[in-house]
Design a protein around this motif. Sequence first.
Motif, PDB file in Angstrom:
ATOM      1  N   PRO A   1       0.834  -1.198   0.000  1.00  0.00           N
ATOM      2  CA  PRO A   1       0.000   0.000   0.000  1.00  0.00           C
ATOM      3  C   PRO A   1       0.874   1.255   0.000  1.00  0.00           C
ATOM      4  O   PRO A   1       1.956   1.269   0.553  1.00  0.00           O
ATOM      5  N   PHE A   2       0.365   2.305  -0.636  1.00  0.00           N
ATOM      6  CA  PHE A   2       1.151   3.522  -0.787  1.00  0.00           C
ATOM      7  C   PHE A   2       0.938   4.526   0.328  1.00  0.00           C
ATOM      8  O   PHE A   2       1.596   5.536   0.372  1.00  0.00           O
ATOM      9  N   GLY A   3       0.031   4.312   1.240  1.00  0.00           N
ATOM     10  CA  GLY A   3      -0.151   5.212   2.372  1.00  0.00           C
ATOM     11  C   GLY A   3      -0.728   6.545   1.970  1.00  0.00           C
ATOM     12  O   GLY A   3      -1.915   6.657   1.755  1.00  0.00           O
ATOM     13  N   VAL A   4       0.111   7.571   1.861  1.00  0.00           N
ATOM     14  CA  VAL A   4      -0.383   8.925   1.636  1.00  0.00           C
ATOM     15  C   VAL A   4      -0.435   9.323   0.170  1.00  0.00           C
ATOM     16  O   VAL A   4      -0.694  10.458  -0.133  1.00  0.00           O
ATOM     17  N   HIS A   5      -0.146   8.412  -0.741  1.00  0.00           N
ATOM     18  CA  HIS A   5      -0.261   8.801  -2.143  1.00  0.00           C
ATOM     19  C   HIS A   5      -0.887   7.684  -2.954  1.00  0.00           C
ATOM     20  O   HIS A   5      -1.002   6.559  -2.512  1.00  0.00           O
ATOM     21  N   ALA A   6      -1.334   8.043  -4.134  1.00  0.00           N
ATOM     22  CA  ALA A   6      -1.942   7.075  -5.043  1.00  0.00           C
ATOM     23  C   ALA A   6      -1.216   7.152  -6.369  1.00  0.00           C
ATOM     24  O   ALA A   6      -0.669   8.193  -6.727  1.00  0.00           O
ATOM     25  N   GLU A   7      -1.218   6.051  -7.080  1.00  0.00           N
ATOM     26  CA  GLU A   7      -0.474   5.991  -8.323  1.00  0.00           C
ATOM     27  C   GLU A   7      -1.337   5.360  -9.395  1.00  0.00           C
ATOM     28  O   GLU A   7      -2.059   4.407  -9.134  1.00  0.00           O
ATOM     29  N   GLY A   8      -1.300   5.920 -10.582  1.00  0.00           N
ATOM     30  CA  GLY A   8      -2.043   5.364 -11.696  1.00  0.00           C
ATOM     31  C   GLY A   8      -1.217   5.439 -12.959  1.00  0.00           C
ATOM     32  O   GLY A   8      -1.059   6.518 -13.513  1.00  0.00           O
ATOM     33  N   GLU A   9      -0.657   4.308 -13.407  1.00  0.00           N
ATOM     34  CA  GLU A   9       0.100   4.252 -14.652  1.00  0.00           C
ATOM     35  C   GLU A   9       1.141   5.364 -14.753  1.00  0.00           C
ATOM     36  O   GLU A   9       1.151   6.133 -15.697  1.00  0.00           O
ATOM     37  N   ASN A  10       1.980   5.489 -13.765  1.00  0.00           N
ATOM     38  CA  ASN A  10       3.083   6.454 -13.738  1.00  0.00           C
ATOM     39  C   ASN A  10       2.662   7.893 -13.463  1.00  0.00           C
ATOM     40  O   ASN A  10       3.416   8.817 -13.719  1.00  0.00           O
ATOM     41  N   ILE A  11       1.458   8.085 -12.982  1.00  0.00           N
ATOM     42  CA  ILE A  11       1.041   9.385 -12.460  1.00  0.00           C
ATOM     43  C   ILE A  11       0.918   9.196 -10.946  1.00  0.00           C
ATOM     44  O   ILE A  11       0.144   8.349 -10.488  1.00  0.00           O
ATOM     45  N   VAL A  12       1.691   9.944 -10.180  1.00  0.00           N
ATOM     46  CA  VAL A  12       1.672   9.816  -8.727  1.00  0.00           C
ATOM     47  C   VAL A  12       1.018  11.053  -8.135  1.00  0.00           C
ATOM     48  O   VAL A  12       1.386  12.178  -8.475  1.00  0.00           O
ATOM     49  N   VAL A  13       0.048  10.843  -7.258  1.00  0.00           N
ATOM     50  CA  VAL A  13      -0.631  11.934  -6.567  1.00  0.00           C
ATOM     51  C   VAL A  13      -0.342  11.751  -5.084  1.00  0.00           C
ATOM     52  O   VAL A  13      -0.548  10.671  -4.534  1.00  0.00           O
ATOM     53  N   SER A  14       0.132  12.801  -4.434  1.00  0.00           N
ATOM     54  CA  SER A  14       0.474  12.682  -3.011  1.00  0.00           C
ATOM     55  C   SER A  14       0.069  13.935  -2.249  1.00  0.00           C
ATOM     56  O   SER A  14      -0.203  14.978  -2.838  1.00  0.00           O
ATOM     57  N   GLY A  15       0.046  13.799  -0.937  1.00  0.00           N
ATOM     58  CA  GLY A  15      -0.186  14.938  -0.052  1.00  0.00           C
ATOM     59  C   GLY A  15      -1.547  15.584  -0.179  1.00  0.00           C
ATOM     60  O   GLY A  15      -1.677  16.794   0.042  1.00  0.00           O
ATOM     61  N   ALA A  16      -2.596  14.836  -0.521  1.00  0.00           N
ATOM     62  CA  ALA A  16      -3.923  15.444  -0.704  1.00  0.00           C
ATOM     63  C   ALA A  16      -4.492  15.916   0.626  1.00  0.00           C
ATOM     64  O   ALA A  16      -4.553  15.160   1.589  1.00  0.00           O
ATOM     65  N   TRP A  17      -4.891  17.191   0.660  1.00  0.00           N
ATOM     66  CA  TRP A  17      -5.487  17.765   1.867  1.00  0.00           C
ATOM     67  C   TRP A  17      -6.500  18.825   1.472  1.00  0.00           C
ATOM     68  O   TRP A  17      -6.485  19.340   0.361  1.00  0.00           O
ATOM     69  N   ALA A  18      -7.399  19.110   2.393  1.00  0.00           N
ATOM     70  CA  ALA A  18      -8.449  20.105   2.155  1.00  0.00           C
ATOM     71  C   ALA A  18      -8.586  20.996   3.369  1.00  0.00           C
ATOM     72  O   ALA A  18      -8.340  20.572   4.497  1.00  0.00           O
ATOM     73  N   ARG A  19      -9.007  22.201   3.122  1.00  0.00           N
ATOM     74  CA  ARG A  19      -9.322  23.118   4.224  1.00  0.00           C
ATOM     75  C   ARG A  19     -10.668  22.716   4.825  1.00  0.00           C
ATOM     76  O   ARG A  19     -11.542  22.194   4.129  1.00  0.00           O
ATOM     77  N   PRO A  20     -10.870  22.983   6.115  1.00  0.00           N
ATOM     78  CA  PRO A  20     -12.172  22.691   6.727  1.00  0.00           C
ATOM     79  C   PRO A  20     -13.292  23.504   6.083  1.00  0.00           C
ATOM     80  O   PRO A  20     -13.076  24.623   5.615  1.00  0.00           O
ATOM     81  N   VAL A  21     -14.468  22.918   6.043  1.00  0.00           N
ATOM     82  CA  VAL A  21     -15.691  23.614   5.641  1.00  0.00           C
ATOM     83  C   VAL A  21     -16.587  23.552   6.868  1.00  0.00           C
ATOM     84  O   VAL A  21     -17.066  22.488   7.240  1.00  0.00           O
ATOM     85  N   LEU A  22     -16.769  24.691   7.514  1.00  0.00           N
ATOM     86  CA  LEU A  22     -17.445  24.715   8.805  1.00  0.00           C
ATOM     87  C   LEU A  22     -18.963  24.804   8.701  1.00  0.00           C
ATOM     88  O   LEU A  22     -19.662  24.585   9.678  1.00  0.00           O
TER      89      LEU A  22
END
Length: 168
Positions: free
Chosen positions: A18-39
């Motif tokens: 498992p990649f933990g904090v990132h995802a990978e799709g056919e040599n595209i790596v996405v990491s560090g996804a975060w969002a600001r709170p919506v109150l």
Amino acid sequence: MQKIRLLLLMVVGGLLMPFGVHAEGENIVVSGAWARPVLVAGRPGAVYFDLHNQTNMPEQLLAVSTPLAGRAELHVHKMENGVMKMRQVTAVEIPAGGRLTFQPGGYHVMIFDVKDKLLPGQKFPLTLTFEKHAQVTLEAEVMMNPPAASEAQGITPLPHQDGHHKHH
């Protein structure tokens, strides 16, 4: 022969971990996804992440979606005539072998009609649709400030916001 098998097992096993904090799709790596709170439910929010195109061809991010919002749009902040303005974009190019950081003050994903509050510590799915590669789905974590890895890349925390977002 035994060493080759062991090496092959280690390589294949490493790819299946498992990649933990990132995802990978056919040599595209996405990491560090975060969002600001919506109150307040119904208010818009913003999502950020890092993209790394490990291929030798440019790629385009065409769309982003999440079940927690009525719609998600790709946006960018740009300086126009001395005024910072936000604009929706139809696609974002990731150069061959390049990296692109979605961050406050630059490219980001706006989520609209958020169905419920998004509070720090919550996680939600985010699906990225690319022009040439398969979709990538990952989890974004709601945070008051960027994760430490993003801070190291020059992202500075923003002060607390009241959840309002203006289109220019």
